[in-house]
Design a protein around this motif. Structure first.
Motif, PDB file in Angstrom:
ATOM      1  N   TYR A  12       4.507   2.749  -1.640  1.00  0.00           N
ATOM      2  CA  TYR A  12       5.539   2.448  -2.637  1.00  0.00           C
ATOM      3  C   TYR A  12       6.304   3.727  -2.977  1.00  0.00           C
ATOM      4  N   THR A  53      -5.750   5.129  -4.475  1.00  0.00           N
ATOM      5  CA  THR A  53      -6.559   4.742  -5.639  1.00  0.00           C
ATOM      6  C   THR A  53      -7.098   3.321  -5.505  1.00  0.00           C
ATOM      7  N   ASP A  54      -6.434   2.472  -4.713  1.00  0.00           N
ATOM      8  CA  ASP A  54      -6.954   1.123  -4.483  1.00  0.00           C
ATOM      9  C   ASP A  54      -8.313   1.158  -3.785  1.00  0.00           C
ATOM     10  N   ARG A  79      -1.355   4.100  -1.773  1.00  0.00           N
ATOM     11  CA  ARG A  79      -2.282   3.684  -2.823  1.00  0.00           C
ATOM     12  C   ARG A  79      -3.740   3.997  -2.457  1.00  0.00           C
ATOM     13  N   ARG A  89      -5.589  10.524  -7.661  1.00  0.00           N
ATOM     14  CA  ARG A  89      -4.248   9.982  -7.838  1.00  0.00           C
ATOM     15  C   ARG A  89      -3.694   9.536  -6.490  1.00  0.00           C
ATOM     16  N   ASP A  90      -2.735   8.625  -6.514  1.00  0.00           N
ATOM     17  CA  ASP A  90      -2.164   8.155  -5.255  1.00  0.00           C
ATOM     18  C   ASP A  90      -1.582   9.319  -4.459  1.00  0.00           C
ATOM     19  N   PHE A  99       4.512   7.129  -2.031  1.00  0.00           N
ATOM     20  CA  PHE A  99       3.091   7.282  -2.319  1.00  0.00           C
ATOM     21  C   PHE A  99       2.284   6.219  -1.577  1.00  0.00           C
ATOM     22  N   LEU A 102       0.813  -1.213   0.000  1.00  0.00           N
ATOM     23  CA  LEU A 102       0.000   0.000   0.000  1.00  0.00           C
ATOM     24  C   LEU A 102       0.850   1.267   0.000  1.00  0.00           C
TER      25      LEU A 102
END
Length: 832
Positions: A151, A197-198, A195, A424-425, A193, A149
């Motif tokens: 990165y 967006t997940d 996530r 966006r992330d 970042f 989650l």
């Protein structure tokens, strides 16, 4: 004997000490009682509270006090959103460490908030800059990293040169840094970042669960920011190449009308497209110009459309049309694929671009029973219609054609259904000192290695010396960044970026439930009992940034097993701003009102009362010197009322039942007003937090008390009615002006605090009247009034109305045609 002059300073400090000594607002998990968690968005410790703080926290305090009196186990905590640039910049200016500046400000603001008498359980206080707090945040980060989650990647980022740090998309407002208004630049940097967006779909879908509990405006802002678009991803072959360019579109129904392609200046295919092209350097110059342009301006509808031909062509996958490829200033990477199929006849941006560069247009959607002419069009046609010039799809309604064309392309492998998001992330890396360290190290042999959980927290060095230009000192501090690799034991370097401060504010509300726990982030029993927050209160400016991140964080903590919670805030109130002379208070405008000065002059109760009375919570409030003076006069009026009745009032309770006491007509009138006041205040407090009308109802009761006190004070039933009504007035007012109500409650003879009594219940029977006042009309014009027994039926009312002397006078010589009775209100006699 008299009470002496109303002295807010003396009274307020006395009762604040009493509450503190008694632990009146301390609260523990108690599963035998219904809970209520009320929370205002915690402040940044700038050192001084402003009127916006006073309004926000006064609203929350009224809710907390009211719910406590209703019998709820109320948690009302306070803490500090303590990391961030202002502390760092102030530390640079004052040549000190940000921690020293921050903790000094916390002490000052705690004292100021305490002086307002807010009912906080200060034992739960947190400061996000405390390692005992961000230790658990670092633990979360390690778990997110493990699960993928979190990165790291190199990407173009928003850079503020003044603040020397990266900004998330949400922190750029109209192309400017949200903190200092510096124009934002684009930079390529390695960044961390999350996530988010997940969770885009869940964040969007669960907004439905918040309808009716959150303001519609906030829900709409979040929905728009997530920006889900359903459409198709299409592949366009590049002429003379085996390469293809992918395009996302929500309008596959217009594909036959695509006549050129626009790509973003940052698109990775640009160099391949211009390879061998005679004007390649001109394209590169244009790309350089656009990539250094404000990206928010680039997405503006007002932007003048500019572009340059790349020398390359692509092929329309439906009709084989040869389409020129342009680099265009209004296309952005990160929105879709960074390439747009241009349909100038049906998209206004493409229309303007095509007109400017003399590019072809093709009509493919036509309104019913009308033929469009490209040469005569002055703007794109974007309304619904039927397909034309679209081969086998001609005549099909365009909404129906969307799915049909995507299916057709999917069969040939040239397209597929797709979903795109604006979201966006979340970039959480910041290149400043005063933030929570990201708990990873870099090893030449092992790469990115997480810090072992037993070595947390990674603490900011207390001996750091701030750089005058604002750059973080961490990359220069060997004692911080030099370390050993947890994996191989070799030399390693700590991450010197710190976290975006919105990470801390994305979970603080969870930590309040167990703020002193040292062996874990949360106590699950306490967390399950207290969460979600029943009422959250804060400004509309946090609609996207904080509230979206808090919802996201709650969901990932749930999925990591910390909580069973999906949404953090059951109800949301976004209060309006406090204005002076029609504009937001600011030092630059010279219209700031200092809360401390108001408290010193009028007292905390009057300051609170005015700010609650002047406007409904969700509306902006215009500051008025006359208004706060009026609130102060009203409190003096209550003071004098109880003083005038000294020795005549007894602690009978609010809305007391007159058992065995026969009330006179005046006493009944006062009792009716008392119970009606409690009915109105309860409704205003319970449903929409309309404190202004609740206060107005108490003011009316006080007026009634003044008008009847001399009639009632000499009889036992009158004293009883006065005692009950005054008690009800104090209880109803106490959430708004607690100190004076405590003092007068005490002077009446009550033991204990008014803060600890139960909210009174009004009696429906008490609201009933023995007689009703009826308006008399003749032919719609008012001709008098009459009193009738409350039990009178229509026929009795008609007879009495017709016989009334004023009605007889205005119907003399006429025939009464009709008598209309509106029960309890009026009688209209029609005569001619």
């Amino acid at each position: 004997m008299g009470f002496g002059k109303y002295n807010p300073d003396q009274i307020e400090e006395k009762w604040q000490k009493t509450w503190t000594d008694k632990g009146t607002f301390h609260v523990e998990t108690d599963e035998s009682r219904p809970k209520y968690y009320v929370l205002e968005m915690f402040p940044y410790p700038s050192g001084k509270i402003h009127m916006g703080h006073v309004r926000n926290y006064s609203i929350g305090d009224v809710v907390a006090r009211y719910k406590r009196m209703q019998g709820f186990n109320v948690m009302h905590p306070m803490g500090w959103d303590a990391f961030g640039l202002p502390a760092e910049n102030a530390a640079i200016k004052n040549k000190t460490h940000p921690a020293e500046w921050t903790y000094a400000n916390i002490d000052d603001m705690r004292s100021q908030l305490s002086r307002l008498g807010f009912s906080y359980d200060w034992r739960r206080e947190i400061a996000t800059c405390n390692p005992k707090y961000y230790k658990w945040e670092q633990e979360f980060i390690l778990k997110f990293l493990e699960k993928g989650l979190l990165y790291r990647k190199k990407s173009p980022v928003n850079w503020c040169e003044t603040c020397h740090t990266v900004l998330a998309n949400e922190q750029v407002e109209d192309g400017l840094c949200w903190r200092c208004d510096t124009p934002v630049e684009q930079k390529e940097l390695e960044q961390w970042f999350m996530r988010i967006t997940d969770y885009a779909d869940e964040l969007l879908e669960s907004l439905e669960d918040l309808k009716g509990s959150w303001p519609d405006r906030v829900l709409a802002m979040q929905k728009n920011w997530i920006g889900k678009s359903v459409g198709a991803e299409l592949k366009f072959e590049i002429e003379g190449s085996e390469e293809t360019i992918s395009v996302f579109t929500t309008r596959p129904d217009t594909l036959y009308g695509a006549t050129f392609m626009s790509v973003a200046a940052e698109h990775p295919m640009v160099e391949k497209l211009i390879e061998g092209y005679a004007d390649a350097d001109k394209v590169r110059d244009f790309v350089y110009k656009i990539t250094n342009m404000d990206r928010f301006l680039r997405s503006s509808d007002d932007l003048e459309k500019e572009g340059i031909f790349t020398g390359a062509y692509c092929i329309n996958p439906l009709n084989g049309r040869r389409m020129p490829i342009y680099v265009a200033n209004f296309v952005l990477m990160g929105y879709g694929t960074g390439a747009v199929m241009a349909v100038p006849a049906h998209d206004q941006r493409d229309f303007e671009f095509a007109r400017k560069y003399d590019l072809p247009m093709q009509i493919v959607i036509s309104p019913e029973n009308e033929t469009l002419d490209v040469e005569k069009m002055t703007e794109a046609y974007s309304a619904p219609g039927n397909l034309v010039n679209s081969e086998k799809f001609n005549g099909m309604p365009n909404e129906e054609a969307k799915a049909a064309i995507v299916d057709y392309l999917a069969e040939s492998g040239k397209g597929k259904k797709a979903i795109n998001y604006r979201l966006r992330d979340w970039n959480i890396s910041r290149q400043r000192f005063w933030g929570a360290p990201i708990p990873v190290v870099y090893c030449d042999k092992c790469g990115v290695v997480p810090v072992p959980s037993e070595d947390l927290p990674v603490v900011l060095p207390e001996n750091a010396v701030m750089n005058e230009d604002g750059r973080s000192p961490l990359p220069q501090m060997e004692e911080f960044y030099k370390t050993t690799c947890p994996k191989c034991g070799g030399e390693a370097r700590r991450e010197t970026d710190t976290m975006d401060t919105f990470v801390e504010s994305s979970w603080y509300f969870l930590r309040y439930t167990c703020a002193r726990k040292e062996d874990g982030a949360f106590d699950r029993k306490g967390l399950d009992y207290w969460m979600p927050v029943d009422q959250y209160i804060g400004g509309i400016e946090h609609a996207i940034l904080h509230l979206l991140y808090a919802r996201f964080f709650t969901k990932i903590l749930r999925d990591e097993g910390y909580t069973g919670l999906s949404e953090p805030f059951a109800n949301l109130l976004t209060q309006g701003m406090v204005l002076k002379d029609g504009s937001k208070m600011s030092k630059s405008k010279g219209n700031v009102v200092d809360p401390s000065a108001m408290i010193k002059k009028y007292g905390a109760d009057a300051t609170r009362l005015f700010i609650l009375f002047a406007s409904p919570p969700e509306k902006d409030l215009e500051w008025s010197d006359q208004g706060i003076e009026g609130s102060f006069r009203f409190l003096n009026r209550i003071w004098r009322l109880v003083e005038d009745l000294e020795g005549k009032l007894a602690p009978v309770g609010a809305c007391a039942a007159p058992e065995g006491i026969k009330l006179s007509s005046d006493a009944k009138d006062l009792r009716r007003k008392e119970h009606d006041t409690i009915r109105r205040v309860s409704s205003d407090m319970q449903n929409k937090f309309q404190f202004n009308t609740a206060i107005a109802a108490v003011m009316e009761l006080v007026n009634e008390l003044y008008s009847l006190k001399d009639k009632l004070v000499s009889t036992d039933d009158g004293k009883f009615a006065l005692s009950s009504a005054v008690s009800s007035a104090l209880v109803a007012l106490s959430p708004m002006a607690p100190h004076i109500c405590e003092e007068l409650w005490n002077k009446i003879g009550y033991n204990g605090c008014v803060s600890e009594v139960s909210w009174p219940e009004y009696d429906e029977e008490a609201l009933k009247t023995d007689e009703l006042l009826i308006i008399l009309q003749v032919n719609g014009k008012m001709r008098g009034k009459m009193s009738v027994p409350a039990s009178a039926d229509k026929e009795e009312i008609k007879k009495q109305a017709v016989d009334h002397e004023n009605v007889v006078k205005h119907t003399e010589g006429k025939t009464i045609r009709k008598v209309i009775v509106v029960p309890g209100k009026l009688v209209n006699i029609v005569a001619n």
